[in-house]
Design a protein around this motif. Structure first.
Motif, mmCIF file in Angstrom:
data_model
loop_
_atom_site.group_PDB
_atom_site.id
_atom_site.type_symbol
_atom_site.label_atom_id
_atom_site.label_comp_id
_atom_site.label_asym_id
_atom_site.label_seq_id
_atom_site.Cartn_x
_atom_site.Cartn_y
_atom_site.Cartn_z
ATOM 1 N N VAL A 15 0.836 -1.209 0.000
ATOM 2 C CA VAL A 15 0.000 0.000 0.000
ATOM 3 C C VAL A 15 0.869 1.258 0.000
ATOM 4 N N ILE A 16 1.925 1.256 0.802
ATOM 5 C CA ILE A 16 2.831 2.409 0.853
ATOM 6 C C ILE A 16 3.452 2.654 -0.518
ATOM 7 N N GLY A 17 3.916 1.590 -1.169
ATOM 8 C CA GLY A 17 4.511 1.729 -2.501
ATOM 9 C C GLY A 17 3.529 2.308 -3.506
ATOM 10 N N ALA A 18 2.302 1.804 -3.484
ATOM 11 C CA ALA A 18 1.285 2.286 -4.427
ATOM 12 C C ALA A 18 0.958 3.754 -4.171
ATOM 13 N N ILE A 19 0.795 4.135 -2.916
ATOM 14 C CA ILE A 19 0.439 5.514 -2.573
ATOM 15 C C ILE A 19 1.557 6.483 -2.935
ATOM 16 N N ILE A 20 2.796 6.135 -2.624
ATOM 17 C CA ILE A 20 3.928 7.019 -2.916
ATOM 18 C C ILE A 20 4.046 7.263 -4.419
ATOM 19 N N THR A 21 3.974 6.207 -5.215
ATOM 20 C CA THR A 21 4.086 6.352 -6.670
ATOM 21 C C THR A 21 2.912 7.159 -7.222
ATOM 22 N N LEU A 22 1.734 6.943 -6.676
ATOM 23 C CA LEU A 22 0.562 7.697 -7.114
ATOM 24 C C LEU A 22 0.731 9.186 -6.810
ATOM 25 N N ILE A 23 1.204 9.515 -5.628
ATOM 26 C CA ILE A 23 1.408 10.919 -5.247
ATOM 27 C C ILE A 23 2.449 11.583 -6.150
ATOM 28 N N ILE A 24 3.568 10.887 -6.377
ATOM 29 C CA ILE A 24 4.621 11.451 -7.230
ATOM 30 C C ILE A 24 4.113 11.638 -8.652
ATOM 31 N N GLY A 25 3.416 10.623 -9.163
ATOM 32 C CA GLY A 25 2.880 10.713 -10.525
ATOM 33 C C GLY A 25 1.905 11.861 -10.697
ATOM 34 N N LEU A 26 1.024 12.030 -9.716
ATOM 35 C CA LEU A 26 0.061 13.135 -9.776
ATOM 36 C C LEU A 26 0.763 14.484 -9.670
#
Length: 198
Positions: A15-26
């Motif tokens: 979950v942490i990996g998915a959230i971090i990548t999503l935040i950076i991508g956005l």
């Protein structure tokens, strides 16, 4: 560690990996997503977000593979050298070589030995700084002998995990991956002893 604790540990890191990548991508593509929304192209928004989530999950899996591989390497090193101090010296040598290779080999491979080497120093320096900070916290939370193994994990193992993006050599992809790896690696390193005690 029980299977229940391991599954929780695994899922939290995912979950942490998915959230971090999503935040950076956005953060990097906020204007593009805003334009899609303005045009009513919601499918493109959904596909873009889904792609970021998948990347984050994949990077998290790389991180977890590296972490459990390192736990095995660390145990083997302790058994082989019979001394935490000697094993820490060996790991320190590997840290120096890995950070040096990250600079030199990328400079030769990407820039072909031409131009300034300064931009190739930045990733190694950033990894070292993050590694020292995380290793310091780990040493304070456990014991001083944990500093070098933690620094080894945060530098050498992160570099190994980062190789797929380094081969592609796309700046944004490299940033996505290394940031997610560092966050996931830090989380695993700093919470493992708490998980084992709980």
């Amino acid at each position: 560690m029980t299977s229940r604790k391991w599954v929780q540990f695994f899922m939290k890191t995912l979950v942490i990996g998915a959230i971090i990548t999503l935040i950076i991508g956005l953060a990097f593509d906020v204007n593009e997503y805003a334009l899609f929304i303005k045009r009513g192209e919601y499918i493109k928004v959904a596909l873009g977000l889904f792609g970021l989530l998948l990347k984050g999950l994949l990077y998290s899996v790389y991180s977890q593979m590296g972490f459990f591989a390192y736990l095995t390497i660390h145990r083997f090193g302790l058994n082989f050298f019979k001394s935490i101090r000697l094993w820490n010296i060996v790991q320190s040598v590997f840290i120096i070589f890995a950070l040096g290779d990250l600079i030199y080999l990328r400079y030769i491979d990407v820039a072909h030995g031409k131009g300034s080497i300064l931009s190739y120093l930045i990733p190694s320096f950033a990894l070292l700084v993050v590694g020292v900070v995380v290793a310091s916290y780990k040493a304070k939370a456990t014991n001083k002998d944990a500093f070098v193994p933690a620094l080894f994990f945060m530098t050498v193992i992160t570099i190994v995990e980062w190789i797929p993006a380094l081969r592609i050599n796309q700046q944004l992809e490299m940033f996505y991956m290394v940031t997610t790896l560092l966050v996931c690696n830090s989380y695993q390193l700093l919470t493992l002893h708490k998980t084992l005690k709980s």
